[in-house]
Design a protein around this motif. Structure first.
Motif, PDB file in Angstrom:
ATOM      1  N   LEU A  60      40.926  58.762  37.863  1.00  0.00           N
ATOM      2  CA  LEU A  60      41.447  59.651  39.006  1.00  0.00           C
ATOM      3  C   LEU A  60      42.749  60.265  38.875  1.00  0.00           C
ATOM      4  CD1 LEU A  60      40.175  57.600  41.774  1.00  0.00           C
ATOM      5  CD2 LEU A  60      39.293  59.876  41.202  1.00  0.00           C
ATOM      6  N   CYS A  61      43.483  59.772  37.797  1.00  0.00           N
ATOM      7  CA  CYS A  61      44.790  60.379  37.756  1.00  0.00           C
ATOM      8  C   CYS A  61      44.751  61.579  36.538  1.00  0.00           C
ATOM      9  CB  CYS A  61      45.846  59.281  36.995  1.00  0.00           C
ATOM     10  SG  CYS A  61      45.084  58.754  35.316  1.00  0.00           S
ATOM     11  N   LEU A  62      43.585  62.110  36.411  1.00  0.00           N
ATOM     12  CA  LEU A  62      43.398  63.130  35.548  1.00  0.00           C
ATOM     13  C   LEU A  62      42.405  64.367  36.068  1.00  0.00           C
ATOM     14  CD1 LEU A  62      42.132  61.161  32.304  1.00  0.00           C
ATOM     15  CD2 LEU A  62      44.499  61.755  32.651  1.00  0.00           C
ATOM     16  N   ASN A  63      42.646  65.508  35.538  1.00  0.00           N
ATOM     17  CA  ASN A  63      42.005  66.706  35.906  1.00  0.00           C
ATOM     18  C   ASN A  63      40.791  67.074  34.894  1.00  0.00           C
ATOM     19  OD1 ASN A  63      43.056  68.486  34.083  1.00  0.00           O
ATOM     20  ND2 ASN A  63      44.388  69.100  35.746  1.00  0.00           N
ATOM     21  N   ARG A  64      39.852  67.652  35.359  1.00  0.00           N
ATOM     22  CA  ARG A  64      38.639  68.135  34.485  1.00  0.00           C
ATOM     23  C   ARG A  64      39.101  68.639  33.132  1.00  0.00           C
ATOM     24  NH1 ARG A  64      35.933  70.297  38.373  1.00  0.00           N
ATOM     25  NH2 ARG A  64      34.402  68.561  38.678  1.00  0.00           N
ATOM     26  N   GLU A  65      40.161  69.511  33.135  1.00  0.00           N
ATOM     27  CA  GLU A  65      40.696  70.082  31.949  1.00  0.00           C
ATOM     28  C   GLU A  65      41.172  69.175  30.858  1.00  0.00           C
ATOM     29  OE1 GLU A  65      42.354  74.305  33.260  1.00  0.00           O
ATOM     30  OE2 GLU A  65      43.884  73.210  32.090  1.00  0.00           O
ATOM     31  N   GLU A  66      41.847  68.142  31.528  1.00  0.00           N
ATOM     32  CA  GLU A  66      42.471  66.946  30.496  1.00  0.00           C
ATOM     33  C   GLU A  66      41.302  66.162  29.836  1.00  0.00           C
ATOM     34  OE1 GLU A  66      46.608  65.485  32.448  1.00  0.00           O
ATOM     35  OE2 GLU A  66      45.032  65.481  33.890  1.00  0.00           O
ATOM     36  N   ILE A  67      40.218  65.942  30.622  1.00  0.00           N
ATOM     37  CA  ILE A  67      39.307  65.290  29.919  1.00  0.00           C
ATOM     38  C   ILE A  67      38.468  66.182  28.915  1.00  0.00           C
ATOM     39  CG2 ILE A  67      36.892  64.284  30.544  1.00  0.00           C
ATOM     40  CD1 ILE A  67      38.181  63.521  33.265  1.00  0.00           C
ATOM     41  N   PRO A 113      39.948  76.796  41.586  1.00  0.00           N
ATOM     42  CA  PRO A 113      40.904  77.433  40.789  1.00  0.00           C
ATOM     43  C   PRO A 113      41.986  77.939  41.437  1.00  0.00           C
ATOM     44  CG  PRO A 113      38.403  78.267  40.331  1.00  0.00           C
ATOM     45  CD  PRO A 113      38.766  76.882  41.364  1.00  0.00           C
ATOM     46  N   PHE A 114      41.886  78.117  42.856  1.00  0.00           N
ATOM     47  CA  PHE A 114      42.948  78.719  43.615  1.00  0.00           C
ATOM     48  C   PHE A 114      43.992  77.448  43.827  1.00  0.00           C
ATOM     49  CE2 PHE A 114      44.517  78.061  47.934  1.00  0.00           C
ATOM     50  CZ  PHE A 114      45.346  79.535  48.123  1.00  0.00           C
ATOM     51  N   LEU A 115      43.491  76.201  44.011  1.00  0.00           N
ATOM     52  CA  LEU A 115      44.537  75.137  44.421  1.00  0.00           C
ATOM     53  C   LEU A 115      45.502  74.845  43.099  1.00  0.00           C
ATOM     54  CD1 LEU A 115      42.152  72.639  46.397  1.00  0.00           C
ATOM     55  CD2 LEU A 115      44.156  74.037  47.143  1.00  0.00           C
ATOM     56  N   ARG A 116      44.679  75.030  41.989  1.00  0.00           N
ATOM     57  CA  ARG A 116      45.219  74.934  40.419  1.00  0.00           C
ATOM     58  C   ARG A 116      46.180  75.815  40.272  1.00  0.00           C
ATOM     59  NH1 ARG A 116      41.281  73.527  37.020  1.00  0.00           N
ATOM     60  NH2 ARG A 116      41.201  71.728  38.365  1.00  0.00           N
ATOM     61  N   LYS A 117      45.998  77.056  40.592  1.00  0.00           N
ATOM     62  CA  LYS A 117      46.928  78.017  40.490  1.00  0.00           C
ATOM     63  C   LYS A 117      48.409  77.767  41.297  1.00  0.00           C
ATOM     64  CE  LYS A 117      45.801  83.042  39.757  1.00  0.00           C
ATOM     65  NZ  LYS A 117      44.826  84.010  40.190  1.00  0.00           N
ATOM     66  N   GLU A 118      47.992  77.165  42.860  1.00  0.00           N
ATOM     67  CA  GLU A 118      49.146  76.991  43.547  1.00  0.00           C
ATOM     68  C   GLU A 118      50.090  75.718  43.089  1.00  0.00           C
ATOM     69  OE1 GLU A 118      50.228  78.463  46.616  1.00  0.00           O
ATOM     70  OE2 GLU A 118      48.798  79.962  45.837  1.00  0.00           O
ATOM     71  N   ASN A 119      49.460  74.760  42.214  1.00  0.00           N
ATOM     72  CA  ASN A 119      50.105  73.884  41.836  1.00  0.00           C
ATOM     73  C   ASN A 119      49.220  73.068  40.862  1.00  0.00           C
ATOM     74  OD1 ASN A 119      51.312  71.472  41.151  1.00  0.00           O
ATOM     75  ND2 ASN A 119      51.116  70.313  43.179  1.00  0.00           N
ATOM     76  N   PRO A 120      49.375  73.078  39.542  1.00  0.00           N
ATOM     77  CA  PRO A 120      48.503  72.959  38.458  1.00  0.00           C
ATOM     78  C   PRO A 120      48.178  71.276  38.286  1.00  0.00           C
ATOM     79  CG  PRO A 120      50.196  74.241  37.560  1.00  0.00           C
ATOM     80  CD  PRO A 120      50.676  74.014  39.081  1.00  0.00           C
ATOM     81  N   GLN A 121      49.314  70.367  39.193  1.00  0.00           N
ATOM     82  CA  GLN A 121      49.079  69.200  39.263  1.00  0.00           C
ATOM     83  C   GLN A 121      48.436  68.711  40.665  1.00  0.00           C
ATOM     84  OE1 GLN A 121      49.045  67.148  36.500  1.00  0.00           O
ATOM     85  NE2 GLN A 121      49.613  69.183  35.555  1.00  0.00           N
ATOM     86  N   VAL A 122      47.842  69.683  41.192  1.00  0.00           N
ATOM     87  CA  VAL A 122      47.587  69.385  42.562  1.00  0.00           C
ATOM     88  C   VAL A 122      46.519  68.203  42.794  1.00  0.00           C
ATOM     89  CG1 VAL A 122      45.501  70.723  42.363  1.00  0.00           C
ATOM     90  CG2 VAL A 122      46.339  70.443  44.774  1.00  0.00           C
ATOM     91  N   HIS A 123      45.820  67.658  41.908  1.00  0.00           N
ATOM     92  CA  HIS A 123      45.077  66.433  41.831  1.00  0.00           C
ATOM     93  C   HIS A 123      45.786  65.340  42.086  1.00  0.00           C
ATOM     94  CE1 HIS A 123      46.080  66.634  37.565  1.00  0.00           C
ATOM     95  NE2 HIS A 123      45.800  65.424  37.600  1.00  0.00           N
ATOM     96  N   HIS A 148      34.753  59.049  37.447  1.00  0.00           N
ATOM     97  CA  HIS A 148      35.249  60.218  38.564  1.00  0.00           C
ATOM     98  C   HIS A 148      36.581  60.366  38.254  1.00  0.00           C
ATOM     99  CE1 HIS A 148      32.244  57.921  40.742  1.00  0.00           C
ATOM    100  NE2 HIS A 148      31.773  58.989  41.256  1.00  0.00           N
ATOM    101  N   HIS A 149      37.124  61.687  38.235  1.00  0.00           N
ATOM    102  CA  HIS A 149      38.367  62.059  37.990  1.00  0.00           C
ATOM    103  C   HIS A 149      39.001  62.920  39.314  1.00  0.00           C
ATOM    104  CE1 HIS A 149      36.494  66.070  37.579  1.00  0.00           C
ATOM    105  NE2 HIS A 149      35.734  65.307  36.820  1.00  0.00           N
ATOM    106  N   GLY A 150      40.224  63.319  38.962  1.00  0.00           N
ATOM    107  CA  GLY A 150      41.197  63.912  40.108  1.00  0.00           C
ATOM    108  C   GLY A 150      40.367  65.067  40.639  1.00  0.00           C
ATOM    109  N   ASP A 151      39.778  65.925  40.125  1.00  0.00           N
ATOM    110  CA  ASP A 151      39.091  67.226  40.559  1.00  0.00           C
ATOM    111  C   ASP A 151      38.044  66.662  41.420  1.00  0.00           C
ATOM    112  OD1 ASP A 151      40.902  68.764  39.248  1.00  0.00           O
ATOM    113  OD2 ASP A 151      39.424  69.742  37.827  1.00  0.00           O
TER     114      ASP A 151
END
Ligand SMILES: Nc1ncnc2c1ncn2[C@@H]1O[C@H](COP(=O)(O)OP(=O)(O)OP(=O)(O)O)[C@@H](O)[C@H]1O
Length: 477
Positions: free
Chosen positions: A169-176, A209-219, A128-131
């Motif tokens: 959990l400290c990573l988002n889907r894109e990083e994985i 997508p909306f949340l990540r636009k507001e803050n790329p590190q939202v996770h 499981h990851h941050g997203d």
């Protein structure tokens, strides 16, 4: 760098898996494959003994087998011990009445325990990851979860005789995904992850997508929120347990009585948790149909100037107020009383047997796959107010896809509904008492949506039950 991020994540929580034997649950998807690769690449540095477990849920025939082979080969190429099992989840669902996701999780975790025992491993790592964390928290808030459930997925928790940990959990889907590309991993993709019918997929597609636009590190913000809330909750629960001791006047495995005056003197946040603790204690396993409105109703009778009141809860639990005492007790003759209730507007109606009927007004593109406990209707003039009631002599209905009408009595016989359940079985009618639906059994022709234009308003009825319909799970993935 992903490695440094994960290391810092562990250090900050003073958590270590160094010098341990660890089982990694690998589905073959990007998250768990990247996790396995990451732990494997750290194994000398951290002195890890790695095992892999894979469960073939037999959802997708050959494709599932191919996934298992893929994980097996990945492990063989790296000399990682691999264990797998095939579990017929569709058969388990049928037996247990659980939803596909819950049934799959139950079987998976049982297999993980088995492999950990056999190989004397004390850690289990999942991908499981941050997203996933963001999706879980938003889904639970939207659904009305309470207490610790709102904190989402824990970073670590006790599991069987060991510890379950989620290093990503400290990573988002894109990083994985980036890690997979970098190391040329070629994970398998589960096509059901794209389908809009699962609420998790809708949150992923429309909210993230909306949340990540507001803050790329939202996770990272959601992860901090999750851990703070978990700690706050644990503290409040401890306080509640202490205070409840002086409020409870009687306690057996099927009955709890409380002193209302003492209860009302507790701070409100402890009162809310106190009710949850009492219900958790009595139910052992929380029924899917127990909702926030049940809890609200308890508060209503506890604060009411009237000295008496009775509430019916799922699985035959009664909550009875009598002067300064309120007791919670299971009674045996459930689902037998006849009733008739009007449903006028969107919302939830609690039935005398504790089950719930929800009515939502939507547009047709939102819900596609109906289960036997859901029904989609055209929003026409005659339909509201609807009535939900028990059966009457002479009840007849049309049946979707059939000519003529059928006696309700014969429907119960054909569907093999046990006699003791028939008097309490729900029947939904329109305002003219024409039967629209017998939840869990049959839908009529009336108002039933066949095909509808995207902008048309329709009604979604959901019947949530624990025992009447053999345990229906409200929420999918
Ligand atoms: N069939 C399986 N066998 C072994 N482990 C699994 C299986 N399915 C899920 N897991 C473990 O549980 C974690 C969470 O599962 P979930 O179904 O939420 O995610 P997922 O989409 O399967 O993740 P992934 O990208 O790893 O496939 C996975 O990352 C993995 O560690």
């Amino acid at each position: 760098m992903l490695e440094r991020k994960v290391e810092a994540f562990f250090e900050k929580r003073q958590f270590s898996i160094k010098n341990q034997g660890i089982l990694v649950g690998v589905s073959g998807g990007p998250d768990s494959l990247a996790l396995l690769h990451f732990l494997w690449s750290q194994k000398d540095k951290w002195n890890l003994q790695i095992w892999v477990a894979h469960v073939d849920h037999m959802f997708r025939g050959e494709e599932s087998e191919e996934e298992a082979l893929f994980v097996k080969r990945f492990c063989e190429n790296r000399k990682i011990p691999f264990e797998m099992t095939q579990i017929d989840i569709p058969a388990h669902m049928e037996k247990s009445g659980l939803s596909s996701q819950v049934a799959a999780r139950e079987c998976r975790y049982a297999f993980f325990q088995e492999v950990m025992d056999k190989n004397k491993l004390s850690y289990l790592a999942l991908g499981h990851h941050g997203d996933d964390q963001i999706e879980t928290i938003l889904m639970r808030l939207t659904r009305g979860s309470t207490g610790k459930a709102r904190a989402g997925i824990p970073f670590s928790r006790k599991f069987h005789n060991g510890v379950l940990v989620r290093p990503f959990l400290c990573l988002n889907r894109e990083e994985i995904e980036e890690y997979c590309r970098l190391h040329q991993l070629e994970p398998r993709r589960d096509p059901s992850n794209e389908k809009d019918v699962y609420s998790r997929n809708r949150f992923r597609k429309y909210m993230l997508p909306f949340l990540r636009k507001e803050n790329p590190q939202v996770h990272e913000q959601f992860q901090r929120f999750s851990e703070e809330l978990e700690r706050d909750e644990a503290f409040l629960i401890q306080l509640t347990e202490e205070r409840l001791e002086s409020v409870i006047t009687e306690k057996t495995s099927t009955r709890i009585s409380i002193d209302i005056e003492a209860f009302n003197l507790m701070p409100l946040p402890l009162q809310r948790r106190g009710i949850q603790l009492i219900l958790n204690y009595l139910y052992k396993v929380r029924p899917a149909s127990l909702s926030a409105i049940h809890i609200e109703k308890i508060f209503f009778i506890l604060k009411s100037p009237h000295p008496s009141g009775t509430l019916d809860f799922p699985s035959g639990l009664k909550v009875v107020r009598s002067y300064q005492e309120c007791y919670f007790q299971f009674h045996t003759h459930k689902n037998q009383t006849s009733y008739k209730l009007e449903v006028n507007e969107p919302g939830e109606v609690i039935l005398p047997n504790g089950d719930i009927l929800t009515l939502e007004i939507l547009r047709d593109d939102v819900v596609k796959n109906m289960t036997p406990t859901q029904h989609l209707l055209y929003m026409e003039e005659d339909v509201l107010p609807m009535i939900i009631r028990t059966r009457k002599n002479g009840d007849r209905m049309t049946i979707k896809g059939m000519n003529g009408t059928k006696k309700l009595k014969n429907l119960f016989i054909d569907e093999k509904v046990p006699i003791h359940k028939r008097n309490g079985w729900p029947v939904v009618t329109d305002r003219n008492d024409q039967i629209i639906w017998v939840p869990g059994l049959k839908k009529s022709n009336l108002y039933t949506v066949h095909d509808c234009e995207a902008s048309q308003r329709i009604i979604l009825l959901t019947y949530i039950s624990n025992d009447l319909l053999g345990g229906t799970a409200k929420h999918e993935k």
